[in-house]
Every structure is written in structure tokens, then in C-alpha cells.
Design a protein around this motif. Structure first.
Motif, PDB file in Angstrom:
ATOM      1  N   GLY A  43     -50.941  -7.597  -0.872  1.00  9.81           N
ATOM      2  CA  GLY A  43     -51.807  -7.737  -2.038  1.00  9.81           C
ATOM      3  C   GLY A  43     -51.048  -8.106  -3.293  1.00  9.81           C
ATOM      4  N   TRP A  44     -51.783  -8.637  -4.256  1.00 11.51           N
ATOM      5  CA  TRP A  44     -51.207  -9.050  -5.535  1.00 11.51           C
ATOM      6  C   TRP A  44     -51.143  -7.842  -6.460  1.00 11.51           C
ATOM      7  CZ3 TRP A  44     -49.076 -13.744  -6.290  1.00 11.51           C
ATOM      8  CH2 TRP A  44     -49.396 -14.751  -5.379  1.00 11.51           C
ATOM      9  N   THR A  45     -50.045  -7.111  -6.389  1.00 16.61           N
ATOM     10  CA  THR A  45     -49.898  -5.888  -7.185  1.00 16.61           C
ATOM     11  C   THR A  45     -48.572  -5.808  -7.937  1.00 16.61           C
ATOM     12  OG1 THR A  45     -49.138  -4.800  -5.162  1.00 16.61           O
ATOM     13  CG2 THR A  45     -51.453  -4.484  -5.777  1.00 16.61           C
ATOM     14  N   VAL A  46     -47.773  -6.863  -7.914  1.00 17.07           N
ATOM     15  CA  VAL A  46     -46.475  -6.838  -8.599  1.00 17.07           C
ATOM     16  C   VAL A  46     -46.609  -7.560  -9.940  1.00 17.07           C
ATOM     17  CG1 VAL A  46     -44.056  -7.542  -8.517  1.00 17.07           C
ATOM     18  CG2 VAL A  46     -45.212  -6.761  -6.433  1.00 17.07           C
ATOM     19  N   PHE A  47     -46.369  -6.820 -11.013  1.00 21.25           N
ATOM     20  CA  PHE A  47     -46.415  -7.365 -12.369  1.00 21.25           C
ATOM     21  C   PHE A  47     -45.057  -7.131 -13.016  1.00 21.25           C
ATOM     22  CE2 PHE A  47     -50.765  -6.589 -11.226  1.00 21.25           C
ATOM     23  CZ  PHE A  47     -51.522  -7.548 -11.877  1.00 21.25           C
ATOM     24  N   ASN A  48     -44.255  -8.191 -13.097  1.00 24.70           N
ATOM     25  CA  ASN A  48     -42.909  -8.088 -13.676  1.00 24.70           C
ATOM     26  C   ASN A  48     -42.828  -8.620 -15.103  1.00 24.70           C
ATOM     27  OD1 ASN A  48     -41.653  -6.945 -11.400  1.00 24.70           O
ATOM     28  ND2 ASN A  48     -41.479  -8.965 -10.418  1.00 24.70           N
ATOM     29  N   PHE A  49     -43.813  -9.392 -15.532  1.00 24.21           N
ATOM     30  CA  PHE A  49     -43.846  -9.972 -16.866  1.00 24.21           C
ATOM     31  C   PHE A  49     -42.511 -10.654 -17.210  1.00 24.21           C
ATOM     32  CE2 PHE A  49     -46.131  -5.798 -16.919  1.00 24.21           C
ATOM     33  CZ  PHE A  49     -47.409  -6.308 -16.764  1.00 24.21           C
ATOM     34  N   PRO A  50     -42.122 -11.657 -16.438  1.00 23.40           N
ATOM     35  CA  PRO A  50     -40.793 -12.253 -16.615  1.00 23.40           C
ATOM     36  C   PRO A  50     -40.589 -12.891 -17.984  1.00 23.40           C
ATOM     37  CG  PRO A  50     -42.155 -13.604 -15.163  1.00 23.40           C
ATOM     38  CD  PRO A  50     -42.880 -12.314 -15.356  1.00 23.40           C
ATOM     39  N   GLY A  51     -41.624 -13.436 -18.578  1.00 24.83           N
ATOM     40  CA  GLY A  51     -41.461 -14.078 -19.874  1.00 24.83           C
ATOM     41  C   GLY A  51     -41.180 -13.116 -21.004  1.00 24.83           C
ATOM     42  N   ARG A  52     -41.624 -11.867 -20.852  1.00 24.36           N
ATOM     43  CA  ARG A  52     -41.421 -10.866 -21.908  1.00 24.36           C
ATOM     44  C   ARG A  52     -40.077 -10.178 -21.781  1.00 24.36           C
ATOM     45  NH1 ARG A  52     -43.287  -5.666 -22.011  1.00 24.36           N
ATOM     46  NH2 ARG A  52     -44.850  -6.048 -20.391  1.00 24.36           N
ATOM     47  N   GLY A  53     -39.545 -10.085 -20.565  1.00 25.22           N
ATOM     48  CA  GLY A  53     -38.213  -9.547 -20.368  1.00 25.22           C
ATOM     49  C   GLY A  53     -38.015  -8.104 -20.805  1.00 25.22           C
ATOM     50  N   GLY A  54     -39.048  -7.300 -20.706  1.00 23.36           N
ATOM     51  CA  GLY A  54     -38.913  -5.889 -21.027  1.00 23.36           C
ATOM     52  C   GLY A  54     -39.060  -5.545 -22.502  1.00 23.36           C
ATOM     53  N   LYS A  55     -39.312  -6.520 -23.361  1.00 19.03           N
ATOM     54  CA  LYS A  55     -39.486  -6.220 -24.783  1.00 19.03           C
ATOM     55  C   LYS A  55     -40.766  -5.414 -24.991  1.00 19.03           C
ATOM     56  CE  LYS A  55     -39.318  -8.397 -29.351  1.00 19.03           C
ATOM     57  NZ  LYS A  55     -39.223  -9.674 -30.103  1.00 19.03           N
ATOM     58  N   TYR A  56     -40.693  -4.426 -25.849  1.00 22.44           N
ATOM     59  CA  TYR A  56     -41.777  -3.515 -26.206  1.00 22.44           C
ATOM     60  C   TYR A  56     -42.058  -2.481 -25.113  1.00 22.44           C
ATOM     61  CZ  TYR A  56     -42.686  -7.263 -29.582  1.00 22.44           C
ATOM     62  OH  TYR A  56     -42.561  -8.229 -30.535  1.00 22.44           O
ATOM     63  N   SER A  57     -42.080  -2.879 -23.842  1.00 18.95           N
ATOM     64  CA  SER A  57     -42.303  -1.953 -22.727  1.00 18.95           C
ATOM     65  C   SER A  57     -41.471  -2.410 -21.538  1.00 18.95           C
ATOM     66  CB  SER A  57     -43.782  -1.909 -22.334  1.00 18.95           C
ATOM     67  OG  SER A  57     -43.967  -1.199 -21.120  1.00 18.95           O
ATOM     68  N   SER A  58     -40.751  -1.480 -20.933  1.00 18.51           N
ATOM     69  CA  SER A  58     -39.922  -1.817 -19.773  1.00 18.51           C
ATOM     70  C   SER A  58     -40.646  -1.577 -18.458  1.00 18.51           C
ATOM     71  CB  SER A  58     -38.632  -0.988 -19.794  1.00 18.51           C
ATOM     72  OG  SER A  58     -38.940   0.403 -19.744  1.00 18.51           O
ATOM     73  N   MET A  59     -41.885  -1.129 -18.502  1.00 20.72           N
ATOM     74  CA  MET A  59     -42.596  -0.796 -17.276  1.00 20.72           C
ATOM     75  C   MET A  59     -42.902  -2.044 -16.456  1.00 20.72           C
ATOM     76  SD  MET A  59     -46.066   1.410 -16.739  1.00 20.72           S
ATOM     77  CE  MET A  59     -46.881   1.517 -15.146  1.00 20.72           C
ATOM     78  N   ARG A  60     -42.641  -1.954 -15.156  1.00 23.76           N
ATOM     79  CA  ARG A  60     -43.008  -2.977 -14.184  1.00 23.76           C
ATOM     80  C   ARG A  60     -44.000  -2.352 -13.215  1.00 23.76           C
ATOM     81  NH1 ARG A  60     -40.909  -4.998 -17.736  1.00 23.76           N
ATOM     82  NH2 ARG A  60     -39.105  -6.404 -17.817  1.00 23.76           N
ATOM     83  N   TRP A  61     -45.107  -3.042 -12.986  1.00 21.04           N
ATOM     84  CA  TRP A  61     -46.185  -2.485 -12.188  1.00 21.04           C
ATOM     85  C   TRP A  61     -46.051  -2.934 -10.736  1.00 21.04           C
ATOM     86  CZ3 TRP A  61     -50.900  -0.208 -14.443  1.00 21.04           C
ATOM     87  CH2 TRP A  61     -50.810  -0.036 -15.831  1.00 21.04           C
ATOM     88  N   ASN A  62     -46.388  -2.006  -9.811  1.00 25.95           N
ATOM     89  CA  ASN A  62     -46.483  -2.325  -8.391  1.00 25.95           C
ATOM     90  C   ASN A  62     -47.606  -1.502  -7.780  1.00 25.95           C
ATOM     91  OD1 ASN A  62     -45.402   0.284  -7.555  1.00 25.95           O
ATOM     92  ND2 ASN A  62     -43.421  -0.477  -8.295  1.00 25.95           N
ATOM     93  N   HIS A  63     -47.726  -1.553  -6.460  1.00 27.09           N
ATOM     94  CA  HIS A  63     -48.884  -0.913  -5.824  1.00 27.09           C
ATOM     95  C   HIS A  63     -48.937   0.586  -6.073  1.00 27.09           C
ATOM     96  CE1 HIS A  63     -45.876  -0.005  -2.693  1.00 27.09           C
ATOM     97  NE2 HIS A  63     -46.710   0.947  -2.290  1.00 27.09           N
ATOM     98  N   LYS A  64     -47.805   1.209  -6.409  1.00 30.17           N
ATOM     99  CA  LYS A  64     -47.826   2.647  -6.690  1.00 30.17           C
ATOM    100  C   LYS A  64     -48.641   2.971  -7.940  1.00 30.17           C
ATOM    101  CE  LYS A  64     -43.332   3.502  -4.537  1.00 30.17           C
ATOM    102  NZ  LYS A  64     -41.944   3.982  -4.756  1.00 30.17           N
ATOM    103  N   HIS A  65     -48.736   2.009  -8.836  1.00 31.57           N
ATOM    104  CA  HIS A  65     -49.504   2.231 -10.064  1.00 31.57           C
ATOM    105  C   HIS A  65     -50.985   1.926  -9.878  1.00 31.57           C
ATOM    106  CE1 HIS A  65     -45.323   1.254 -11.510  1.00 31.57           C
ATOM    107  NE2 HIS A  65     -45.521   2.487 -11.952  1.00 31.57           N
ATOM    108  N   PHE A  66     -51.329   1.467  -8.690  1.00 32.20           N
ATOM    109  CA  PHE A  66     -52.723   1.194  -8.373  1.00 32.20           C
ATOM    110  C   PHE A  66     -53.197   2.017  -7.175  1.00 32.20           C
ATOM    111  CE2 PHE A  66     -50.884  -2.821 -10.030  1.00 32.20           C
ATOM    112  CZ  PHE A  66     -51.654  -2.965 -11.160  1.00 32.20           C
TER     113      PHE A  66
END
Length: 529
Positions: A171-194
Motif C-alpha cells: 500500500g501507499w503509506t510511505v511519506f518521506n517529503f523529500p523536497g522538504r528535507g526534514g525542515k520544520y518537522s522530521s517525522m516520516r510517515w509509514n504504515h505504523k502511523h496508519f
């Protein structure tokens, strides 16, 4: 019916409180320096776009006009990065990207850049207007990658009914936000957060559409703190967020504080709360209110149901912390416009939040979701549009919200006569709609009310009609209403058509009228100019 009453009872038991519902009294409905009648404007339609400038720049240029109309709050569309440049934001991808990072093929959002947003909010503040942000906290969409995990397929029409044993899906559950590079929030989402309450509408591995609940022995399944529609209405679309996850809670709390401080906004419109764990959401709102200077932050929730009993159960659940859009009142307006003269206007306020709990009611006529062709289509036709606006803008109950689509030219739902009349009504709200309210709801086709005014405002009289226009019996039928003895011996004139005049008797009474199927706002002649 037993399931419904059981659901209401569970909410009432879980959120029993001694505080009476009156959320609006605990919120700022505009800047503290503005003591006039507050009013909100929803500044977008579903397909909003300006031909010559970004939407945020358009907002900035219109702020002086809105201030002159008496607008004290502007509700903005979701300001963060969506799944594409043209995404409205309800397809939420990255809450922390307000149009600053190159993600999803664009730096700006549909609405503009972060800097343009901040500038528009700054100008709004300078003109005495608060900005309300749209918070989409139920789901995420546009994941950056897939991953494999165990899930249980469930019946989309009854999410409590499992269609098979646990299975491995991708499933589509990986959110790495590559363009932001961790600025403001370092959280990376995966299936554990859903995990506990996730619903996925696509299995990437087998190319199978459906709703899947991620399987885990350590979690009970769907949240019980949502409505019982479709068995359990936790899942709406996309990847449904697990609001019991501590990392999720921390990130969403941090985002609330950051986005208000960064933009200068003063509160939130809460999207789709039917599907969000209400215990989490109540805690989230309380966290916002605990922040320095945020004790009176505005909060209004979208709980879409015309059933006022169900809506009131949520009013109780949120313990005076959240106001609610009055969907039952909107539904009454919609039914009145569909039924025309067959609708009994004496019942127009019945079974509504405005009638039962006005201190929690944010009233509206239409919005982006009720537009023709949209998911909650229930458009109030032009035959009753201005009558509905008169009822929310001039009675002094609830907190009214005006729709951009009714006020500004657009290709979706604009009607010139409605926009013209709406500006007249906003002017009447700003100048005349003050003081005690007296209703005169005796005739099924003609209802009226008066505002008695105060030491600084003269008051007004309003007549609303849905009478058939081709019936001579209904031609200019009058309603005898009292505007106060202080107006004895004076004249009231019409706001919508020149030439009308009503003489006021020694006791303050006058025979006020409007044309069949229309409305009229009457104001003192010596205050009309």
C-alpha cells in the motif's frame, strides 16, 4: 433506530459535562477591536482560480473591499501542499509545506506561495479581519512510496464486516517529503502511523481496489469514537490516520502551533470530523487553546448531517470548545428552494442547531461541497437564496458564513442578482441589524422579524416570502410588526427597491410587505442614506 440511539447514548455518556453548550461565546469572531456584527466569508469555491494572479494575491487585493462589507473573518482553503499543483488541499500531502518546497512537481500550491499567504494575512490583520485555516487531519494522500504489510479486506458498505483473513498487501503509506528535507518537522510517515484505523483504496501489489484495515494483534481495529455510518465511518479516503499513535499526536499538535504562528492566522475550520477520533480532536483543540494568546482561538467543525439530534450529540461531545456548521439549517434552505410555495416557511428554523443551540451554530447557505456536481450537492436555488441569507445575516443569532461563490463572479455558481442582493444584506447587517429580535412567523408563505436597534443603530424590519408570484392574492401581502415606540410617527423605506414606504403608528407598529417569492428589508427613512 436502536443502533442510532445507542450511538447517541455512548457519546453522551462518554462526554457528560456540566458546561452548557455555547462555543461561540468563548471564541474571537473577529479582531478584538471590532465591536460590530461579526461575519465570516468562505473565500473560495471548488474550482477557484484567478486569471491574472495567485489566489492569495487575489485575497490580498480584496481585503479592503471585504472590510468595507463588514467581514470580520475569512476562511481559506487548505493552504498546504496537495497531491498536485491543482489539488484543492483536501487531498492532503504535506501539512508543513505551505508553498515553499519543490514537491509534487510544484513549489507553490494551487493557491500560491507561502510568502504570498503570509502577506495576505498581514494585510487582513491591518484591515481588522481574522484568517481561519482549513485543517485536514483525517487522512493523507499522494504517498512517496509503497510498503508491504498485513491487512484485512473489509466490506466498503459495512467496515465491520471482514471479507477474508489477513493478507499481505502493498500500500501507499510511505511519506518521506523529500523536497522538504526534514525542515520544520522530521517525522516520516509509514504504515505504523496508519495502523489501527487505516483504510486504503488501492492494493498496489495485486492492483485490487478496496478498503483494507491494517492487521495487528496489538490494535483493536477501527476507532470507536466515530459515527456508526457504514458500520464504522473511521475511513473516508486515502490513507486514514491513526490518531491514537503518539508520534501522530505530537506532529499534529506541533503543526497547529507552527502554522498559526507562521501565518498569523487565528483559528481553524476542521474538515470531515465524522471520520476523526473525537477524543483526539477534542484534545487537539484544547492543546491549541493552551498555547500563549490562543485561549479564544476560533474553531468550527464540519460534521455533515441534516439530523440535528446527531449534530447536537457532537456539540455535547466537544464541551463548548468547537462550533459547528449548521447543516440542518442549510438542508431546510435547500428543501425550501426545491419545494417553492409548497414549503411552509413557519418551519424554516425547526430542527436546526440555530433553533436548539444558537451559541454553537455557524450558519451558512451554501459552500464548495454543496455546489452542483459536488459530493454533497444540495444547492439552494436562486428562488430562495437571498431569503436564506436574510435569515442568517439579519436575525442576530448564530455566526453567519457567506460563500464566495454567491458574492464574486465565477464560472461555477454565480448569479448577478444574488451577488447584488447579498451586498445589500451585508450592508444592512453592518448598519441596522442590532437590538432585540421579534419574530412574526404566522403565515406559511410570508414570515417576518424585526430588530429593535440600540443606542447607535436604528434597527430594521425584514419580510421573507415564497408565495407564488402569479397569484394576485399574494400581491404585496403585509405583516403587521412592531419596530419600537421610538420610531412612532416616522417612515421606513425599502432597501431592495426604491419607492416603498411604511408609516409607523404611535405604538411602533407598521404593515411591512414584500413582493411574492421575494424579500424586503425595511429601514428608517432618516437613516437609509
Amino acid at each position: 433506530m436502536n443502533i442510532f440511539h445507542g450511538f447517541l447514548q455512548r457519546i453522551q455518556n462518554a462526554f457528560a459535562t456540566t458546561r452548557g453548550p455555547n462555543a461561540l461565546a468563548g471564541m474571537d469572531l473577529g479582531p478584538k477591536t471590532n465591536t460590530e456584527n461579526p461575519v465570516m466569508l468562505q473565500f473560495f469555491t471548488w474550482e477557484s482560480a484567478h486569471p491574472d494572479m495567485s489566489w492569495w494575491k487575489h485575497l490580498e487585493t480584496e481585503i479592503p473591499v471585504l472590510a468595507e462589507l463588514g467581514i470580520t473573518q475569512v476562511w481559506l482553503p487548505p493552504a498546504f501542499k496537495a497531491t498536485s499543483q491543482n489539488g484543492q488541499g483536501y487531498d492532503a500531502y504535506d501539512l508543513w509545506d505551505l508553498g515553499e518546497f519543490d514537491q509534487k512537481g510544484t513549489i507553490r500550491t494551487r493557491w500560491g506561495t507561502k510568502d504570498e499567504l503570509i502577506q495576505a494575512v498581514k494585510v487582513a490583520k491591518q484591515h481588522g479581519i481574522d484568517i481561519i485555516l482549513d485543517a485536514v487531519l483525517n487522512h493523507k494522500m499522494g504517498a512517496d512510496a509503497t510498503e508491504s504489510f498485513a491487512a484485512v479486506p473489509v466490506d466498503p458498505s459495512d467496515r465491520l464486516a471482514e471479507l477474508g483473513p489477513p493478507m499481505r498487501i502493498e500500500g501507499w503509506t510511505v511519506f518521506n517529503f523529500p523536497g522538504r528535507g526534514g525542515k520544520y518537522s522530521s517525522m516520516r510517515w509509514n504504515h505504523k502511523h496508519f495502523t489501527v484505523e487505516i483504510g486504503l483504496d488501492w492494493d498496489h501489489q495485486t492492483k485490487t481496489q478496496g478498503v483494507y484495515r491494517i492487521f495487528s494483534d496489538t490494535h483493536p481495529g477501527w476507532s470507536r469514537n466515530v459515527v456508526d455510518e457504514l458500520g464504522n465511518y473511521d475511513y473516508l479516503l486515502g490513507a486514514d490516520i491513526d490518531h491514537s499513535n503518539p508520534e501522530v499526536q505530537k506532529d499534529l499538535n506541533a503543526w497547529a502551533a507552527w502554522v498559526l504562528d507562521t501565518t498569523g492566522a487565528t483559528g481553524f475550520r476542521l474538515d470531515a470530523i465524522k471520520h476523526i477520533d473525537r477524543k483526539f480532536l477534542l484534545g487537539w483543540v484544547r492543546y491549541v487553546r493552551s498555547l500563549p494568546g490562543r485561549a479564544r482561538s476560533f474553531a468550527v467543525a464540519e460534521f455533515w448531517s441534516p439530523n440535528v439530534k446527531l449534530l447536537q450529540s457532537y456539540v455535547q461531545a466537544f464541551q463548548g470548545q468547537v462550533s459547528f456548521f449548521d447543516v440542518p439549517l442549510h438542508d431546510n434552505f435547500h428543501q425550501a428552494s426545491k419545494q417553492g410555495p409548497d414549503y411552509d416557511l413557519r418551519s424554516i428554523l425547526c430542527a436546526t442547531l440555530l433553533k436548539n443551540s444558537p451559541g454553537d451554530s455557524v450558519t451558512f447557505v451554501d459552500n464548495h461541497d454543496t455546489q452542483i456536481g459536488q459530493s454533497l450537492e444540495s444547492w439552494v436555488d436562486v428562488n430562495f437564496k437571498l431569503q436564506a441569507y436574510a435569515l442568517i445575516l439579519l436575525r442576530g443569532e448564530g455566526h453567519p458564513c457567506v460563500f464566495y461563490g454567491d458574492l464574486y463572479p465565477n464560472h461555477e455558481c454565480y448569479h448577478e442578482s444574488v451577488a447584488h442582493g447579498l451586498r445589500i444584506l451585508l450592508n444592512a447587517r453592518k448598519r441596522f441589524a442590532f437590538g432585540a429580535l421579534k419574530d412574526y412567523f404566522q403565515d406559511r408563505h410570508y414570515i417576518g422579524f424585526t430588530r429593535m436597534g440600540d443606542s447607535d443603530h436604528a434597527g430594521c424590519a425584514v419580510v421573507v416570502s415564497n408565495a407564488p408570484k402569479d397569484n394576485p392574492r399574494h400581491s404585496q401581502l403585509g405583516i403587521r410588526m412592531n419596530v419600537g415606540a421610538s420610531h412612532a410617527g416616522t417612515s421606513f423605506v425599502s432597501s431592495f427597491k426604491t419607492g416603498g414606504r411604511v408609516e409607523i403608528s404611535s405604538g411602533g407598529w407598521g404593515a411591512f410587505w414584500c413582493e411574492p417569492g421575494s424579500l424586503q428589508v425595511w429601514v428608517p427613512a432618516d437613516s437609509a442614506s
